[in-house]
Design an enzyme around this catalytic site. Structure first.
Site, PDB file in Angstrom:
ATOM      1  N   ASN A 116      -1.794  -2.589   1.761  1.00 40.82           N
ATOM      2  CA  ASN A 116      -0.961  -2.163   0.635  1.00 40.82           C
ATOM      3  C   ASN A 116       0.530  -2.185   0.951  1.00 40.82           C
ATOM      4  OD1 ASN A 116      -0.933   0.015   2.320  1.00 40.82           O
ATOM      5  ND2 ASN A 116      -2.081   1.380   0.959  1.00 40.82           N
TER       6      ASN A 116
ATOM      7  N   HIS B   8       4.182   1.861   3.921  1.00 35.13           N
ATOM      8  CA  HIS B   8       3.945   3.299   4.055  1.00 35.13           C
ATOM      9  C   HIS B   8       5.214   4.031   3.656  1.00 35.13           C
ATOM     10  CE1 HIS B   8       3.573   7.304   5.735  1.00 35.13           C
ATOM     11  NE2 HIS B   8       4.746   7.098   6.304  1.00 35.13           N
TER      12      HIS B   8
ATOM     13  N   GLU C 105       7.563  12.205  11.154  1.00 32.78           N
ATOM     14  CA  GLU C 105       7.318  10.777  11.363  1.00 32.78           C
ATOM     15  C   GLU C 105       8.519  10.089  12.019  1.00 32.78           C
ATOM     16  OE1 GLU C 105       4.402  10.398   7.418  1.00 32.78           O
ATOM     17  OE2 GLU C 105       6.388   9.500   7.376  1.00 32.78           O
TER      18      GLU C 105
ATOM     19  N   TYR D   7      -0.554   8.667  11.904  1.00 31.75           N
ATOM     20  CA  TYR D   7      -1.641   8.990  10.970  1.00 31.75           C
ATOM     21  C   TYR D   7      -2.504  10.105  11.567  1.00 31.75           C
ATOM     22  CZ  TYR D   7      -0.547   4.950   8.005  1.00 31.75           C
ATOM     23  OH  TYR D   7       0.066   4.056   7.155  1.00 31.75           O
TER      24      TYR D   7
ATOM     25  N   LYS E  96       4.465  -2.705   6.318  1.00 33.07           N
ATOM     26  CA  LYS E  96       3.300  -2.957   7.162  1.00 33.07           C
ATOM     27  C   LYS E  96       3.190  -4.456   7.501  1.00 33.07           C
ATOM     28  CE  LYS E  96       0.820   1.044   5.186  1.00 33.07           C
ATOM     29  NZ  LYS E  96      -0.442   1.540   4.616  1.00 33.07           N
TER      30      LYS E  96
HETATM   31  P1  ATP Z   1       0.320   5.504   3.680  1.00 32.84           P
HETATM   32  O1  ATP Z   1       0.027   6.788   4.411  1.00 32.84           O
HETATM   33  O2  ATP Z   1       0.040   4.266   4.495  1.00 32.84           O
HETATM   34  O3  ATP Z   1       1.691   5.533   3.080  1.00 32.84           O
HETATM   35  P2  ATP Z   1      -1.065   6.510   1.403  1.00 32.84           P
HETATM   36  O4  ATP Z   1      -0.348   7.783   1.687  1.00 32.84           O
HETATM   37  O5  ATP Z   1      -0.956   5.934   0.033  1.00 32.84           O
HETATM   38  O6  ATP Z   1      -0.653   5.374   2.420  1.00 32.84           O
HETATM   39  P3  ATP Z   1      -3.356   7.580   2.794  1.00 32.84           P
HETATM   40  O7  ATP Z   1      -4.424   8.296   2.062  1.00 32.84           O
HETATM   41  O8  ATP Z   1      -2.402   8.361   3.632  1.00 32.84           O
HETATM   42  O9  ATP Z   1      -2.609   6.669   1.737  1.00 32.84           O
HETATM   43  O10 ATP Z   1      -4.097   6.465   3.683  1.00 32.84           O
HETATM   44  C1  ATP Z   1      -3.380   5.806   4.707  1.00 32.84           C
HETATM   45  C2  ATP Z   1      -3.717   4.330   4.691  1.00 32.84           C
HETATM   46  O11 ATP Z   1      -5.086   4.162   5.053  1.00 32.84           O
HETATM   47  C3  ATP Z   1      -3.582   3.626   3.347  1.00 32.84           C
HETATM   48  O12 ATP Z   1      -2.290   3.169   3.098  1.00 32.84           O
HETATM   49  C4  ATP Z   1      -4.547   2.483   3.495  1.00 32.84           C
HETATM   50  O13 ATP Z   1      -3.984   1.393   4.204  1.00 32.84           O
HETATM   51  C5  ATP Z   1      -5.660   3.080   4.357  1.00 32.84           C
HETATM   52  N1  ATP Z   1      -6.770   3.620   3.558  1.00 32.84           N
HETATM   53  C6  ATP Z   1      -6.812   4.830   2.971  1.00 32.84           C
HETATM   54  N2  ATP Z   1      -7.976   5.030   2.336  1.00 32.84           N
HETATM   55  C7  ATP Z   1      -8.696   3.899   2.538  1.00 32.84           C
HETATM   56  C8  ATP Z   1     -10.001   3.450   2.151  1.00 32.84           C
HETATM   57  N3  ATP Z   1     -10.799   4.215   1.408  1.00 32.84           N
HETATM   58  N4  ATP Z   1     -10.410   2.223   2.545  1.00 32.84           N
HETATM   59  C9  ATP Z   1      -9.604   1.450   3.275  1.00 32.84           C
HETATM   60  N5  ATP Z   1      -8.392   1.798   3.684  1.00 32.84           N
HETATM   61  C10 ATP Z   1      -7.923   2.997   3.324  1.00 32.84           C
HETATM   62 MG    MG Z   2      -0.253   8.708   3.637  1.00 31.37          MG
END
Ligand code: ATP
Ligand code: MG
Length: 204
Positions: free
Chosen positions: A159, A162, A173, A58, A18
């Site tokens: 974080n 992805h 994807e 997403y 990211k």
């Molecule tokens: P990614 O899909 O990016 O790999 P992930 O699968 O760990 O991450 P998801 O639940 O799919 O997490 O959420 C997608 C992204 O949205 C997260 O990586 C984070 O950047 C953001 N995100 C998710 N939940 C929150 C939250 N409660 N507050 C802020 N940002 C969030």
């Molecule tokens: Mg995810």
């Protein structure tokens, strides 16, 4: 009878480093951690994502919005912030903020292939919120973000990376980010050591 496992070696995971991973100078470190497992990189590119690509990537459903939104509502109550809308709307705000984050600068996109690629990459990446990601994971080792400050500032939690959640998701994807011809098919010398049944080639 000899069991052929070739198709199992072809599982793929899609990864995005990211904008924060790129800006923090962690491109090499992150790729190194994935590469050294033995997974094979079969595509790699630096791109500036479009909003459309990120929304398609997403493609969260209502139950996801609701679940995430409910956690935001809980976090807002703990932080003494007012509740101004339905949980589901807070959930949608997360993806809006996420799209803003993902389009803020260039990212690295990559595809890794090998036995259990999805599970192996997930394990290296760690859980979503860096505050609670395990030590030893990419998110746990290289950053310090948490939901409480990201929620207070209405931004996505930063974080670094992805990765795909399931093999079928990876295939979906990959189509958003790469053309078919960007994915290379080749053999790594390493693969003999990982997968060959008899290892005939290593004795003299
Ligand atoms: P990614 O899909 O990016 O790999 P992930 O699968 O760990 O991450 P998801 O639940 O799919 O997490 O959420 C997608 C992204 O949205 C997260 O990586 C984070 O950047 C953001 N995100 C998710 N939940 C929150 C939250 N409660 N507050 C802020 N940002 C969030
Ligand atoms: Mg995810």
């Amino acid at each position: 009878m000899e069991q052929h496992s070739h198709t199992l070696h072809k599982e793929r995971s899609f990864v995005i480093i990211k904008p924060d991973g790129v800006q923090r100078g962690l491109i090499g470190e992150i790729i190194h951690r994935i590469e050294r497992t033995g997974l094979k990189m079969v595509a790699l590119k630096m791109v500036r994502p479009t909003e459309d690509q990120c929304w398609t990537h997403y493609h969260k459903d209502d139950s996801w919005f609701k679940e995430k939104g409910e956690r935001t509502v809980g976090d807002r109550i703990k932080a003494n912030l007012p509740i101004e809308k339905e949980a589901i709307e807070y959930g949608k705000d997360i993806v809006r903020a996420l799209v803003k984050f993902m389009t803020a600068g260039p990212v690295i996109i990559a595809v890794f292939e090998g036995n259990k690629a999805v599970g192996i990459v997930k394990k290296l990446v760690g859980s979503t919120e860096p505050l609670t990601s395990d030590v030893g994971t990419i998110r746990g080792d290289f950053t310090i973000d948490s939901y409480d400050i990201s929620v207070a500032d209405n931004r996505a939690v930063r974080n670094l990376i992805h990765c795909s959640d399931k093999p079928e998701e990876a295939e979906r994807e990959i189509k958003i980010w790469f053309k078919d011809e960007d994915i290379l098919s080749y053999r790594l010398i390493n693969e003999a050591m990982l997968y060959d049944v008899n290892l005939d080639s290593i004795s003299e």
